[in-house]
Design a protein around this motif. Structure first.
Motif, PDB file in Angstrom:
ATOM      1  N   ARG A 100       0.829  -1.206   0.000  1.00 34.08           N
ATOM      2  CA  ARG A 100       0.000   0.000   0.000  1.00 34.08           C
ATOM      3  C   ARG A 100       0.864   1.258   0.000  1.00 34.08           C
ATOM      4  O   ARG A 100       0.556   2.241  -0.703  1.00 34.08           O
ATOM      5  N   LEU A 104       1.018   4.337  -2.774  1.00 28.18           N
ATOM      6  CA  LEU A 104       0.871   5.752  -2.396  1.00 28.18           C
ATOM      7  C   LEU A 104       2.125   6.570  -2.723  1.00 28.18           C
ATOM      8  O   LEU A 104       2.190   7.753  -2.392  1.00 28.18           O
ATOM      9  N   GLN A 135       2.109   6.081   7.772  1.00 29.31           N
ATOM     10  CA  GLN A 135       1.252   7.236   7.522  1.00 29.31           C
ATOM     11  C   GLN A 135       2.065   8.528   7.610  1.00 29.31           C
ATOM     12  O   GLN A 135       1.885   9.454   6.797  1.00 29.31           O
ATOM     13  N   HIS A 142       4.157  13.522   0.684  1.00 28.85           N
ATOM     14  CA  HIS A 142       3.120  14.191  -0.101  1.00 28.85           C
ATOM     15  C   HIS A 142       3.115  15.705   0.102  1.00 28.85           C
ATOM     16  O   HIS A 142       2.394  16.418  -0.599  1.00 28.85           O
ATOM     17  N   ASN A 240      -5.729   8.408   7.264  1.00 32.92           N
ATOM     18  CA  ASN A 240      -6.412   7.114   7.211  1.00 32.92           C
ATOM     19  C   ASN A 240      -6.057   6.293   5.980  1.00 32.92           C
ATOM     20  O   ASN A 240      -6.711   5.310   5.677  1.00 32.92           O
ATOM     21  N   GLU A 241      -5.001   6.703   5.248  1.00 32.81           N
ATOM     22  CA  GLU A 241      -4.649   5.943   4.037  1.00 32.81           C
ATOM     23  C   GLU A 241      -4.159   4.536   4.331  1.00 32.81           C
ATOM     24  O   GLU A 241      -4.182   3.679   3.455  1.00 32.81           O
TER      25      GLU A 241
END
Length: 473
Positions: A100, A104, A135, A142, A240-241
């Motif tokens: 995951r 991302l 996270q 990002h 919450n990714e």
């Protein structure tokens, strides 16, 4: 054998490892069996895992990340291993986070595995969970961090400044909530993570940019001075990714390898493992026996081979089956001087003599026998004739060598290239067919729509007349 040397595995253990390697290869993982052996050995060395099935899962998952994102295999394995060790999670949970996280964009500089291997212990010690750690990496990357190393270093710097008391000396810069958490941390009632996240919250809520920069420098040192406030303000585990990543690795494998090319390559490997390899394994001992026999008896066989070649060449020049038989019998007579072969040769000679006695009684055959005998005598006694015959035999040997090399090229290059072209043609044909069917469906649907639009338009424009017809037929 290389895997055994790399790992020190016993002969009993090797059977289980071989089964996992073969199955991985048949399912289209790895470049070759040798590549898989190296990768399984590396995983065993790094993780200390001893169960072949568990090692196979680790290798399969790491190869999937390598094939999908270009991730470095060894760095991924080290990163996953450190996640497991420091956060107490399973390999499945660690790979789900990697899958995951890579989706991302965490591997945007090709350093995810290396960074996790280096810094995960620090984050675990500071009180972050594995999900919170990832996270935070997502948030920092990002929001403008140059690379993951900058994000990790920033938190590591804050952790160090808490430990050496630097933040405590500047604690009055921060809110009462942060001061309380700092005091609780000193008493062992809060974690470093709690204090750091409260500091980040203070920076985000500060309306004076200069004050915010001062707090960033006090908490994160040079990392806070170098980074802009957007990056510093994102160094939190809020998000919450990565709340629900269970099964992401399996999902990634299904998506990555669900295509015609992968399935055809897998089919080719299954043919290799299930059909070609068993045949090769059956023939190999026979080939070894033949080579061993020839090697051990080469001095005795060389004269026979030379005489047989010279006699057979003469027989084919005369061009007759009976001549060939006569030549074979002549060879048997000539090699009777080899004591070790006498009993066998006597039996063969007697069988050939009784079977072909009538043929050998023919006058022409007698003449041929004399000619062949003369040739053999020349080969034995005359050096220049023997050299000429040897040159012919060498030419014949070179010819068959070229034929064999041509066969090797055909099987190793021509055939695989033809198969690859055939595979590409299938894929291209399938794509064209799908495109054609899609266009035909669009054309058909357009015509149906046109007809429906015409009918609807006619009814709309003439509904009054149609209604009268219905009422007064």
């Amino acid at each position: 054998k290389k895997f055994q040397a790399q790992t020190g595995a016993s002969k009993e253990e090797l059977a289980a490892f071989k089964a996992e390697m073969d199955d991985l290869y048949a399912n289209n993982f790895g470049e070759s069996l040798g590549d898989l052996g190296d990768k399984m050995a590396y995983v065993k060395q790094v993780t200390g895992e001893v169960d072949p099935s568990n090692i196979r899962k680790l290798v399969e998952n790491a190869i999937t990340l390598e094939d999908t994102f270009g991730s470095d295999f060894s760095e991924t394995v080290r990163g996953v291993n450190n996640l497991m060790q420091h956060f107490g999670i399973t390999s499945e949970e660690a790979f789900d986070l990697f899958a995951r996280g890579s989706q991302l964009g965490l591997d945007y500089t090709g350093e995810l595995g290396d960074n996790v291997a280096e810094y995960s212990g620090n984050f675990a010690q500071a009180g972050y969970s594995a999900e919170e750690y990832f996270q935070l990496l997502v948030n920092g990357s990002h929001n403008g961090a140059y690379n993951l190393d900058k994000v990790n270093d920033a938190i590591n710097e804050a952790k160090n400044r808490l430990g050496d008391g630097s933040i405590g000396e500047s604690i009055d810069l921060f809110s009462s909530s942060t001061k309380n958490l700092y005091a609780q941390w000193e008493r062992g009632e809060a974690t470093m993570k709690d204090v750091i996240e409260s500091i980040v919250s203070d920076i985000n809520s500060c309306t004076d940019e200069q004050d915010a920069l001062t707090m960033a420098a006090a908490a994160f040192g040079t990392m806070g001075e170098d980074a802009n406030l957007a990056v510093v303000g994102s160094l939190t585990s809020v998000g919450n990714e990565l709340d629900d990543v269970n099964g992401k690795m399996d999902e990634l494998k299904q998506q990555r390898y669900d295509d015609v090319q992968s399935q055809l390559e897998g089919l080719g490997r299954q043919i290799q493992m299930d059909v070609i390899t068993p045949i090769a394994e059956t023939l190999l001992p026979l080939l070894k026996d033949v080579i061993s026999f020839v090697s051990s008896n080469l001095p005795a066989l060389l004269p026979i081979i030379a005489l047989f070649g010279a006699t057979l060449a003469g027989a084919f020049v005369i061009n007759g089956i009976s001549n060939t038989i006569s030549s074979i019998q002549n060879i048997i007579g000539l090699v009777q001087g080899l004591p070790s072969l006498l009993p066998i040769l006597e039996g063969i000679k007697g069988a050939v003599s009784s079977l072909f006695g009538l043929i050998m009684a023919h006058p022409v055959v007698a003449v041929i026998t004399v000619v062949i005998g003369a040739i053999v005598a020349l080969y034995t006694k005359c050096e220049w004739f023997r050299d000429a015959v040897n040159a012919v035999l060498q030419s014949i040997g070179d010819f068959f060598t070229q034929v064999f090399e041509g066969m090797v090229v055909w099987f190793s290059e021509t055939l695989p290239n033809a198969f690859a072209q055939f595979k590409d043609s299938l894929v291209d044909g399938w794509n064209r067919m799908c495109e054609s069917l899609g266009q035909k469906w669009n054309d058909f649907w357009a015509k149906v729509k046109q007809i429906m639009d015409t009918i609807i338009g006619f009814v709309r424009d003439n509904w009054q007349g149609l209604l009268l017809l219905l009422v007064n037929p």
